[in-house]
Write an enzyme that holds these catalytic residues in place. Structure first.
Site, PDB file in Angstrom:
ATOM      1  N   GLY A   3      -4.537   0.872  13.896  1.00 47.02           N
ATOM      2  CA  GLY A   3      -4.727   0.860  12.577  1.00 47.02           C
ATOM      3  C   GLY A   3      -4.809   2.077  11.420  1.00 47.02           C
ATOM      4  O   GLY A   3      -4.919   1.840  10.501  1.00 47.02           O
ATOM      5  N   GLN A   4      -4.790   3.154  12.545  1.00 43.05           N
ATOM      6  CA  GLN A   4      -5.096   4.494  11.756  1.00 43.05           C
ATOM      7  C   GLN A   4      -3.784   5.401  11.976  1.00 43.05           C
ATOM      8  O   GLN A   4      -3.274   5.188  13.076  1.00 43.05           O
ATOM      9  CB  GLN A   4      -6.271   5.301  12.037  1.00 43.05           C
ATOM     10  CG  GLN A   4      -7.423   4.495  11.803  1.00 43.05           C
ATOM     11  CD  GLN A   4      -8.835   5.309  12.049  1.00 43.05           C
ATOM     12  OE1 GLN A   4      -9.448   6.020  11.320  1.00 43.05           O
ATOM     13  NE2 GLN A   4      -9.264   5.080  13.200  1.00 43.05           N
TER      14      GLN A   4
ATOM     15  N   MET B  89      -6.808  -5.247  16.580  1.00 46.27           N
ATOM     16  CA  MET B  89      -8.437  -5.353  16.783  1.00 46.27           C
ATOM     17  C   MET B  89      -8.884  -6.524  17.492  1.00 46.27           C
ATOM     18  O   MET B  89      -9.899  -6.660  18.100  1.00 46.27           O
ATOM     19  CB  MET B  89      -8.894  -5.381  15.304  1.00 46.27           C
ATOM     20  CG  MET B  89      -8.529  -3.827  14.605  1.00 46.27           C
ATOM     21  SD  MET B  89      -9.007  -2.485  15.630  1.00 46.27           S
ATOM     22  CE  MET B  89      -7.502  -1.922  16.098  1.00 46.27           C
TER      23      MET B  89
ATOM     24  N   CYS C 192     -11.978   1.052  16.952  1.00 46.64           N
ATOM     25  CA  CYS C 192     -10.776   0.085  16.707  1.00 46.64           C
ATOM     26  C   CYS C 192      -9.914   0.235  17.978  1.00 46.64           C
ATOM     27  O   CYS C 192      -8.973  -0.567  18.068  1.00 46.64           O
ATOM     28  CB  CYS C 192     -10.213   0.767  15.728  1.00 46.64           C
ATOM     29  SG  CYS C 192      -9.784   2.214  15.311  1.00 46.64           S
ATOM     30  N   MET C 193      -9.645   1.212  19.163  1.00 50.26           N
ATOM     31  CA  MET C 193      -8.664   0.936  19.665  1.00 50.26           C
ATOM     32  C   MET C 193      -9.262   1.635  21.182  1.00 50.26           C
ATOM     33  O   MET C 193      -8.348   1.821  22.040  1.00 50.26           O
ATOM     34  CB  MET C 193      -7.742   1.965  19.397  1.00 50.26           C
ATOM     35  CG  MET C 193      -7.571   3.220  18.811  1.00 50.26           C
ATOM     36  SD  MET C 193      -7.467   4.686  19.769  1.00 50.26           S
ATOM     37  CE  MET C 193      -9.147   5.004  20.602  1.00 50.26           C
TER      38      MET C 193
ATOM     39  N   LYS D 114       0.805  -1.184   0.106  1.00 52.44           N
ATOM     40  CA  LYS D 114      -0.047  -0.125  -0.021  1.00 52.44           C
ATOM     41  C   LYS D 114       0.965   1.212  -0.062  1.00 52.44           C
ATOM     42  O   LYS D 114       0.552   2.222  -0.807  1.00 52.44           O
ATOM     43  CB  LYS D 114      -0.911   0.158   1.043  1.00 52.44           C
ATOM     44  CG  LYS D 114      -1.940  -1.168   1.164  1.00 52.44           C
ATOM     45  CD  LYS D 114      -2.933  -0.854   2.243  1.00 52.44           C
ATOM     46  CE  LYS D 114      -2.327  -0.926   3.668  1.00 52.44           C
ATOM     47  NZ  LYS D 114      -1.927  -2.421   3.932  1.00 52.44           N
TER      48      LYS D 114
END
Length: 798
Positions: A384-385, A347, A171-172, A87
């Site tokens: 994840g971000q 996650m 998510c967190m 990516k």
């Protein structure tokens, strides 16, 4: 509908497209000068962090004639050392999708039609002015730090409302409550350097080979150099990470709590726990019967040992399905003081209705065994971000939080924030706002039924694809509700929007991110956004100014000045709310310097903005020593953390018990809220794939990534597929109590669920798997569980 022939062809294409990635340990090598594309004369290079996950890789971006022409890994960056994943290598492609949003759009008579920015700002201001207490802001861990800070200040310092929450709640949030419950302050004490020193790495329900490939490659590279690194993969399905693991512990969903308790039980039973470390640095904690709280009540070592007694290897095997010998093996490793052990999770532990509990239990195993505070000894959550840490957790863009680790419920914290913002006493509301699930529930309910959120402004996220139980929380909105969406592309969320605002992406604007290892990273705008697309931060400031001009009192500080006033070097106010003047000064630098004042309370000190301009990121706390700004690798450790007292060794200086001690918690294993039964006999789990990021809004616009994995699918175990008469590529229907979805089957692909389990990635807006997922949340963090619900599956004939 995608037929089997197309599915088989595209699966083969994906394998070919990613063959290079596999050959170099899941990472792309940074090209040398002779490897750079030809014809690069006149190219200008500058640094930026990658736009995707929380790893925080740095790239060098090559620009010519106002367009990105090349991207390479940054060799000077400590995070990725010149490497990029699939990516990251294609990150520039996210700017050039053919369907970029380029002008504001307002829904009229059911259709989105172009309007001016001036009209759009009036529409938003009118909605807020009509009912400021019924307006909510929904952001994300993709907000830059200045963007999130501006939204936070608008809501809490301007409107006096706490109805602001991020997609990072999804998510967190449980990682946050796990850190706070254990250490009294959020975010990991360790850093990526631990991966270079650990003898043992535990993957607790995560798949870093695909989700954090650059970090995973650091471990694999050590093996290539002949070092011994033992990997334990604790998961509910086989993944690409499993292929590199020495041990795979396939546990039943939700039973990771029993595994963690089983390790702790054996440490005590064998006498291999670290008595000195626990005596000097730890307390014991539990929750009162029938309650789940962040702080709990005191316990004792004796009570803790008693509570762990049932968690014998045999009992843990019965509950989790993991053979007792593996529980004993993990206890062997944690019981060996010579080893250095790093736990990684993402996650799997966080998207869990007992997420706070399992987070604290894994911290507790490290504390009980003393595997903490040395390089390589660390419990570390990954995000994840790109700025879930920097913007959400540090700026505090959560319904209950204020910047720098403060909370709205604290009179002291409110007073500190009001002083920094120079707003009148009492401006900040002491009552927490709605967390994400509650916010969208209030929006999608009619006002007559208690739906007291009328307007939501969404920035930098796609809740129409990511919210759980979409049929309930998003699919329809009642009369009178109004949805505003700022994005770079059309999405599942813009389909329902009443007002769509075109946003600048990544290096089309200035920015600052904060990654998973406490590293704050800065970049400058390098290309212009297309058409009328504009920075999210500008949009927020411009709305604030429109309210100010309309006489809205909350947009004035207590001296009557504009809440977001920015002055030049001569002290003259710059009209940054006018797009033509927004870049006359560096608004990011102004907001960042104001935000810095918040960071010292919890020892999350940031350096001046200009220090980040010079660096490839700095890990906080960043403290000036000897005339230079120095970052911190390991928190709470003497000689590394400047706030640890001499002679302390380890000091948890934000302890919830105010005695410099961390908390070792006991939480019992409890069954999940929904389990398979005769009607829905399968487990359903959702997640991501290497090639796509989150909802695919960006990566599905990159031709190479889309070609590699062009659509979602459902993974089935080969035996289940045989029993159901399903072949690879067949269309199947997956159903839960909330809905049904038809999509292609994947049998024998990259991942392999055990019998009775299904896995579906959520990147494809054509297959909205979250119409099926459960909206049950962790009672403390309010984070939903996307990893387990009951489902059934059948082959679709014809």
């Amino acid at each position: 509908m995608i037929d089997r022939r197309d599915f088989l062809k595209t699966t083969a294409a994906a394998t070919a497209a990613l063959a290079v990635t596999k050959k170099i340990g899941l990472a792309w090598a940074a090209p040398s000068e002779q490897d750079l594309p030809p014809g690069l004369d006149g190219v200008t290079w500058d640094k930026a962090p990658c736009r995707f996950c929380g790893t925080g890789c740095h790239v060098q971006v090559g620009v010519k004639d106002g367009r990105v022409v090349s991207v390479t890994g940054d060799r000077q960056a400590a995070v990725n050392k010149g490497l990029l994943c699939a990516k990251g290598y294609h990150v520039a492609g996210i700017l050039y999708g053919k369907d970029r949003l380029t002008q504001p759009l307002l829904r009229k008579h059911g259709e989105l039609v172009p309007i001016t920015w001036n009209e759009a700002l009036d529409v938003i201001a009118e909605r807020i002015e009509a009912a400021p207490d019924r307006f909510a802001f929904y952001g994300s861990g993709q907000w830059t730090i200045p963007e999130g800070y501006a939204a936070q200040k608008l809501m809490k310092g301007g409107l006096g409302s706490n109805h602001i929450d991020p997609n990072a709640r999804l998510c967190m949030a449980s990682a946050v409550t796990g850190f706070i419950g254990t250490y009294g302050v959020d975010e990991p004490a360790g850093c990526y350097d631990d991966l270079d020193r650990a003898d043992v790495v535990l993957l607790w329900g995560n798949n870093p080979a695909e989700m954090h490939p650059i970090l995973f490659s650091r471990i694999l590279d050590r093996r290539l150099r002949g070092e011994r690194v033992e990997i334990f993969d604790l998961g509910t399905r086989r993944t690409r990470s499993t292929g590199y693991a020495d041990h795979f512990l396939n546990f039943k969903p939700h039973t990771d709590l029993a595994i963690a308790n089983g390790i702790a039980h054996l440490l005590l039973a064998r006498g291999t726990w670290n008595r000195e470390f626990v005596a000097r640095h730890c307390n014991f904690r539990k929750n009162p019967p029938g309650k789940q709280t962040l702080r709990g009540v005191p316990s004792s070592f004796e009570e803790y040992a008693k509570l762990l007694e049932p968690y014998t290897p045999a009992y843990v095997e019965e509950v989790s399905g993991v053979p007792a010998r593996y529980i004993e093996l993990l206890a062997d490793r944690f019981g060996d003081p010579k080893l250095r052990i790093t736990s990684l999770w993402c996650m799997g532990m966080n998207q869990h209705t007992r997420g706070t509990a399992i987070n604290t239990l894994v911290h507790g195993v490290h504390l009980l065994s003393g595997h903490f505070g040395r390089p390589g000894d660390a419990p570390t959550s990954l995000t994840g971000q790109p700025s879930a840490c920097g913007t959400v957790r540090e700026v505090g863009t959560l319904a209950h939080a204020l910047p720098g680790g403060r909370v709205v419920a604290s009179p002291e914290h409110r007073a500190q924030s009001e002083a920094i913002w120079n707003v009148p006493e009492g401006r900040i509301n002491p009552k927490p706002g709605y967390h994400t699930v509650a916010m969208w529930d209030a929006f999608t309910k009619p006002a007559a039924d208690g739906g007291d959120i009328d307007t939501i402004w969404v920035q930098v996220t796609n809740p129409g694809q990511t919210l759980p139980n979409l049929q309930k929380l998003f699919t329809d909105k009642p009369e009178g509700k109004f949805l505003i969406v700022s994005d770079g592309y059309p999405t599942a969320t813009t389909r329902l929007a009443d007002l769509v605002l075109p946003s600048a992406l990544w290096i089309e604007k200035n920015g600052v991110f904060g990654n998973s290892e406490r590293r704050t990273q800065q970049w400058f705008r390098q290309v212009m956004p297309p058409g009328e697309a504009r920075d999210d931060c500008w949009q927020t400031v411009a709305v604030a100014r429109r309210l100010f001009d309309r006489g809205f009192a909350g947009m004035k500080d207590k001296d009557g000045a504009f809440l977001f006033a920015v002055r030049d070097a001569d002290g003259k106010e710059v009209p940054v709310w006018e797009w033509e003047h927004y870049y006359d000064v560096n608004v990011d630098a102004h907001l960042f310097e104001e935000y810095r004042k918040f960071t010292r309370l919890k020892h999350k000190d940031l350096a001046p903005y200009q220090e980040y301009v010079k660096a490839r990121g700095l890990r906080w706390p960043v403290v000036e020593r000897g005339g230079r700004w120095q970052e911190t690798r390991f928190r709470f450790t003497e000689g590394e953390d400047p706030y640890v007292k001499a002679g302390a060794g380890i000091q948890f200086y934000h302890s919830t018990t105010e005695d410099d001690r961390a908390q070792i918690w006991f939480h019992p294993y409890e069954p999940p809220p929904e389990v398979p039964d005769g009607d829905y006999p399968f487990w359903l789990c959702t997640g991501r794939v290497l090639e796509h990021w989150h909802t695919g809004t960006m990566t599905m616009r990159v031709p190479t990534l889309r070609a590699a994995v062009p659509h979602a699918y459902v993974e089935l175990n080969a035996k289940d597929a045989l029993d159901l008469g399903v072949n690879h590529g067949d269309t199947v229907e997956v159903a839960t109590r909330r809905g049904a979805l038809r999509l292609p089957a994947s049998v024998g692909g990259r991942g392999e669920p055990p019998q009775g389990s299904l896995f579906v990635p959520f990147f494809d807006e054509r297959f909205l798997i979250n119409t099926l997922t459960l909206d049950a949340v962790d009672p403390i963090s309010k984070q939903p569980d996307y990893k387990k619900c009951a489902a059934r599956v059948r082959r679709v004939v014809g």
